[in-house]
Design an enzyme around this catalytic site. Structure first.
Site, short mmCIF file in Angstrom:
data_model
loop_
_atom_site.label_atom_id
_atom_site.label_comp_id
_atom_site.label_asym_id
_atom_site.label_seq_id
_atom_site.Cartn_x
_atom_site.Cartn_y
_atom_site.Cartn_z
N GLY A 99 0.81 -1.21 0.00
CA GLY A 99 0.00 0.00 0.00
C GLY A 99 0.84 1.26 0.00
N THR A 146 4.11 1.06 2.08
CA THR A 146 5.21 0.35 1.43
C THR A 146 5.84 1.20 0.35
OG1 THR A 146 4.10 -1.77 1.85
CG2 THR A 146 5.83 -1.76 0.18
N SER A 169 5.95 4.50 0.22
CA SER A 169 6.74 5.56 0.83
C SER A 169 8.00 5.02 1.49
CB SER A 169 5.90 6.32 1.86
OG SER A 169 5.18 7.36 1.23
N LEU A 195 5.39 21.71 -6.39
CA LEU A 195 4.56 22.40 -5.40
C LEU A 195 3.80 21.40 -4.54
CD1 LEU A 195 3.02 25.18 -7.67
CD2 LEU A 195 4.83 25.50 -5.96
N GLU A 244 2.70 6.74 8.45
CA GLU A 244 3.67 7.00 9.52
C GLU A 244 3.21 8.23 10.31
OE1 GLU A 244 8.31 8.34 10.31
OE2 GLU A 244 7.51 8.31 8.26
#
Length: 310
Positions: free
Chosen positions: A65, A68, A70, A224, A280
């Site tokens: 997901g 994982t 990131s 941005l 996180e």
């Protein structure tokens, strides 16, 4: 001609998936050198990525997901090498909500996801970097705070497995009567806001928490961050949720949200609160968040809605 070398970093929760196993076998039959590494505990992804780079792997694929994705992207981003010197990044969506994959229009089936990686050259994409207490944290998708963050954190793992993205909706409904606003000052170049919010989104990507499109116009290659603040609603709550029921949640969000596009954002609050970075949680009273342009190369669909040339 040397066969392409791929390394699949697989979330251990999905290690027994039959469709993924069959897709790996199919790609190997097509001449791809595809090795699999399964994450079991913290630090595994970092070790596997370092190993893959040392061995000259061409593509590292995150199978799982948003967390994982990131985790693998973070490990690549920490490296000293420029994006062009690192393996490219692919994604096989296998999480509960797959928010990044959904917004990016990535295939949901493992074989189709592999075929996309094989067919599409990688595109340079931005990452989000958050600093709190002097510690950097990275995310490929979105940082969120307030109502949506509590829903994500409090949704039980067993409920996620049973109901998928619907689990977030059920948890969210249960919390509607106890939304507690968070007071903060939020600043960026030529932007300043101070007040109490019930939801906050800072997007490299567009959605989190099982489909909450907090930053519906975000692009991952524009340099941005898309900021969305949903302020304390007070007397507008009934009208807002009435809009949600009759016109859809995007219309309700548009009715109350404060939005901006900024290269960096500073947040200061009188009390510690949680920002969720793709699963996180980071707790602090002060956050510095910035967009790091063109940090990785990622395989995405030609019609990916989050690309600037789409």
């Amino acid at each position: 001609m040397t066969a392409p070398r791929w390394r699949l970093v697989l979330n251990g929760k999905s290690a027994g998936d039959d469709a993924l196993r069959a897709a790996v076998a199919a790609m190997r039959a097509r001449g791809i050198t595809l090795d699999v590494r399964v994450t079991w505990e913290g630090g595994d992804a970092e070790r596997y990525v370092a190993e893959a780079i040392q061995e000259g792997v061409d593509v590292i694929i995150a199978a799982g997901g948003d967390g994982t994705l990131s985790e693998v992207a973070t490990t690549l981003a920490h490296r000293e090498e420029a994006a062009d010197a690192l393996p490219s990044l692919g994604l096989v969506p296998m999480g509960t909500a797959n928010d990044f994959a959904t917004a990016a229009a990535l295939p949901t089936q493992p074989l189709s996801a592999f075929e996309l990686i094989q067919a599409r050259p990688p595109h340079l994409v931005d990452l989000l970097r958050l600093d709190a207490h002097g510690t950097p944290h990275w995310a490929a998708n979105l940082a969120s705070g307030g109502f949506g963050t509590q829903v994500t954190i409090e949704t039980h793992e067993g409920l996620k497995k049973l109901l998928g993205g619907l689990a977030y909706f059920i948890t969210g409904i249960s919390k509607l009567g106890r939304i507690e606003p968070i007071s903060a000052r939020i600043e960026g170049p030529e932007f300043s806001w101070e007040g109490a919010f019930i939801a906050l989104g800072i997007g490299n990507g567009r959605q989190a928490g099982g489909g909450q499109a907090l930053c519906p116009d975000a692009r991952i290659d524009d340099g941005l961050l898309d900021l969305t603040i949903v302020p304390e609603l007070s007397g507008e709550v009934a009208a807002t949720f009435g809009t949600m029921l009759t016109e859809g949640k995007h219309a309700a969000l548009d009715r109350v949200a404060i939005r901006a596009q900024l290269p960096r954002i500073e947040i200061e609050a009188p009390q510690p609160f949680v920002l969720n970075l793709d699963g996180e949680p980071v707790t602090s009273t002060r956050f510095h968040i910035e967009c790091v342009p063109r940090r990785l190369r990622m395989h995405l669909p030609a019609d990916c809605p989050m690309l600037g040339d789409s």
